[in-house]
Design an enzyme around this catalytic site. Structure first.
Site, PDB file in Angstrom:
ATOM      1  N   SER A 239      33.685  54.893  39.359  1.00  0.00           N
ATOM      2  CA  SER A 239      32.779  53.751  39.456  1.00  0.00           C
ATOM      3  C   SER A 239      31.867  53.689  38.233  1.00  0.00           C
ATOM      4  O   SER A 239      31.538  54.721  37.619  1.00  0.00           O
ATOM      5  CB  SER A 239      31.938  53.929  40.715  1.00  0.00           C
ATOM      6  OG  SER A 239      30.799  53.119  40.658  1.00  0.00           O
ATOM      7  N   TYR A 264      26.022  58.447  46.042  1.00  0.00           N
ATOM      8  CA  TYR A 264      27.397  57.950  45.923  1.00  0.00           C
ATOM      9  C   TYR A 264      27.870  58.087  44.465  1.00  0.00           C
ATOM     10  O   TYR A 264      28.949  58.626  44.187  1.00  0.00           O
ATOM     11  CB  TYR A 264      27.462  56.473  46.372  1.00  0.00           C
ATOM     12  CG  TYR A 264      28.653  55.737  45.821  1.00  0.00           C
ATOM     13  CD1 TYR A 264      29.930  55.978  46.306  1.00  0.00           C
ATOM     14  CD2 TYR A 264      28.502  54.808  44.777  1.00  0.00           C
ATOM     15  CE1 TYR A 264      31.039  55.318  45.774  1.00  0.00           C
ATOM     16  CE2 TYR A 264      29.583  54.146  44.253  1.00  0.00           C
ATOM     17  CZ  TYR A 264      30.854  54.403  44.742  1.00  0.00           C
ATOM     18  OH  TYR A 264      31.936  53.758  44.203  1.00  0.00           O
ATOM     19  N   LYS A 268      30.898  60.480  42.484  1.00  0.00           N
ATOM     20  CA  LYS A 268      31.939  60.023  41.551  1.00  0.00           C
ATOM     21  C   LYS A 268      31.854  60.834  40.251  1.00  0.00           C
ATOM     22  O   LYS A 268      32.872  61.233  39.685  1.00  0.00           O
ATOM     23  CB  LYS A 268      31.777  58.529  41.247  1.00  0.00           C
ATOM     24  CG  LYS A 268      32.048  57.630  42.432  1.00  0.00           C
ATOM     25  CD  LYS A 268      33.521  57.644  42.808  1.00  0.00           C
ATOM     26  CE  LYS A 268      33.806  56.840  44.042  1.00  0.00           C
ATOM     27  NZ  LYS A 268      35.161  56.971  44.543  1.00  0.00           N
TER      28      LYS A 268
END
Ligand SMILES: O=c1ccn([C@@H]2O[C@H](COP(=O)(O)OP(=O)(O)O[C@H]3O[C@H](CO)[C@H](O)[C@H](O)[C@H]3O)[C@@H](O)[C@H]2O)c(=O)[nH]1
Length: 419
Positions: A239, A264, A268
């Site tokens: 991402s 989050y 990644k």
């Protein structure tokens, strides 16, 4: 009239020849099995010399390798075709056109063109599975259905006309045994495309432990299973959040991991590190890892049949980016490496531009309130996608109007999502 006896000698010679070739063929297969077992279990740790021959299972079949990872095209001993339920082995010797063609029954799902897709029932995953099947691959999807449902895959099967090529295994990557049994049952994966992960930025701020445990542990289990089963191509769905506070438009060589605003994004970033570190290690150096960094994909399949289940870049094009990444990895032959690409339009859209585009697509007025930024959100991040265009031959082809039109079609046809 001559007696049948006149045929006895040629028949005997022919049969002997066939037997001898069959013996050689069986011996070749046995040797190949031995070699593969040696490689797998690391018994032959000696340095390979350029002159040492070896048996190799190549894309075209069983061939004699030069000992340096390459094979000579003329060295094919037998061709291998993957059928629906069996592997067909056809010796390349012209005297044996079909006598030794025999199917080796296989567990369902095995095929040299089988791809494992984790999170394949999800938003981007389902679009990617569709393209993979259309490209001729058989796909095994592992998904816990925590944010998706099986109906997405049924629709993918129907849209492609090949439901038998979409094999679904409901499993959580946290369940190591379940994952092992997917590899044991369907094994022989050519590559893995890894989407499975929790992805809600706000939720990750509220529940960081859940995100770290889920996304990181699940990926470690997956990497271990791939390593155990010799699957060495990984396309990872990362991402743009890994760029943290970097200045837009961001290029792949900008620093990552600094100023990431939410757990989050951290997961990644850590997974990218896992992959890079493993690929650099002696055990992982033959792996080909392609990391794709997305920039807020939007849209739906033009059929309106698949989209984001309610539980800016160009979504269908992003799914195509995964195929381009697989081709890129395959084209590198035996050269391992870790490669990173931005997938985005190269253009940033403001929230208000999105609202206007959705009003246009739907022909409706959208009411909105301007409030505080959500926890964990960045003010602006958009990509420089020129590396993907140059090296993958991938480009986002659709503008905001196309994306919102498809999104609206999906919403109209599926107001409650997949029901
Ligand atoms: O532990 C998990 C977590 C999720 N899933 C599954 O993984 C899929 C994820 O799909 P989503 O629709 O939730 O997510 P997207 O396809 O929109 O997101 C994809 O792109 C995002 C980047 O924008 C993230 O990289 C995310 O991990 C990746 O799945 C879902 O089917 C979900 O059920 C699992 O199987 N196991």
């Amino acid at each position: 009239m001559k007696g049948l006896g006149q045929y006895a000698a040629p028949i005997f010679m022919g049969a002997s020849l066939l037997y001898a070739l069959g013996q050689k063929h069986r011996e070749d297969l046995r040797k190949a099995r031995r070699d593969r077992a040696h490689n797998r279990y690391g018994k032959s740790r000696g340095k390979r010399t350029g002159s040492k021959k070896e048996m190799k299972l190549t894309e075209k079949g069983l061939a004699v390798g030069n000992g340096d990872g390459r094979t000579d095209p003329g060295s094919l001993l037998c061709a291998v075709y993957a059928g629906q339920d069996a592997l067909h082995v056809l010796p390349s010797h012209p005297l044996l056109p079909s006598l030794l063609r025999y199917p080796l029954p296989l567990s369902r799902g095995f095929s040299p063109t089988s791809i494992l897709v984790t999170g394949g029932a999800g938003y981007i995953g389902s679009h990617t599975v569709l393209l993979l099947v259309e490209a001729g691959y058989e796909v095994v999807v592992v998904d816990s259905l925590v944010n998706s449902c099986e109906e997405a895959l049924r629709r993918v099967g129907a849209l492609t006309g090949h439901p038998e090529k979409v094999i679904f295994c409901k499993a959580d990557l946290l369940d190591e045994q379940a994952l092992e049994s997917v590899f044991a049952t369907h094994g022989g994966f050519r590559a893995c495309v890894h989407f499975a992960g929790l992805k809600a930025v706000g939720e990750s701020v509220a529940k960081p432990l859940l995100y770290y445990a889920n996304n990181l542990t699940g990926t470690l289990h997956l990497l271990n299973a791939m390593h155990r089963h010799g699957c060495k191509i990984m396309v990872f769905s990362s991402s743009a959040t890994v760029y943290g506070s970097a200045q837009s438009p961001v290029t792949e060589d900008q620093p990552v991991g600094q100023g990431i605003t939410n757990p989050y994004g951290q997961t990644k970033y850590f997974i990218e590190k896992f992959l890079e570190d493993f690929q650099r290690s002696p055990e992982g150096k033959s792996w080909k890892v392609v990391i794709l960094r997305y920039f807020n994909p939007v849209g739906a399949h033009e059929s309106g049949r698949i989209g984001e289940d309610p539980s800016g870049s160009d979504l269908p094009a992003e799914a195509e980016g995964h195929l381009a990444a697989l081709d890129y990895a395959k084209a590198r032959g035996h050269h391992g490496g870790c490669f990173v690409f931005n997938l985005g339009t190269g253009k940033g859209y403001s929230v208000l531009e999105m609202v206007t585009a959705m009003e246009k697509a739907s022909g409706r007025k959208i009411n909105y309130v301007i409030g505080e930024r959500r926890p964990g959100d960045l003010d602006e991040v958009y990509s420089d996608p020129s590396k993907a265009e140059r090296e993958l031959g991938w480009k986002a082809t659709r503008g905001l109007d196309d994306m919102t039109r498809d999104l609206w079609r999906w919403q109209q046809q599926n107001p409650q999502g997949y029901i």
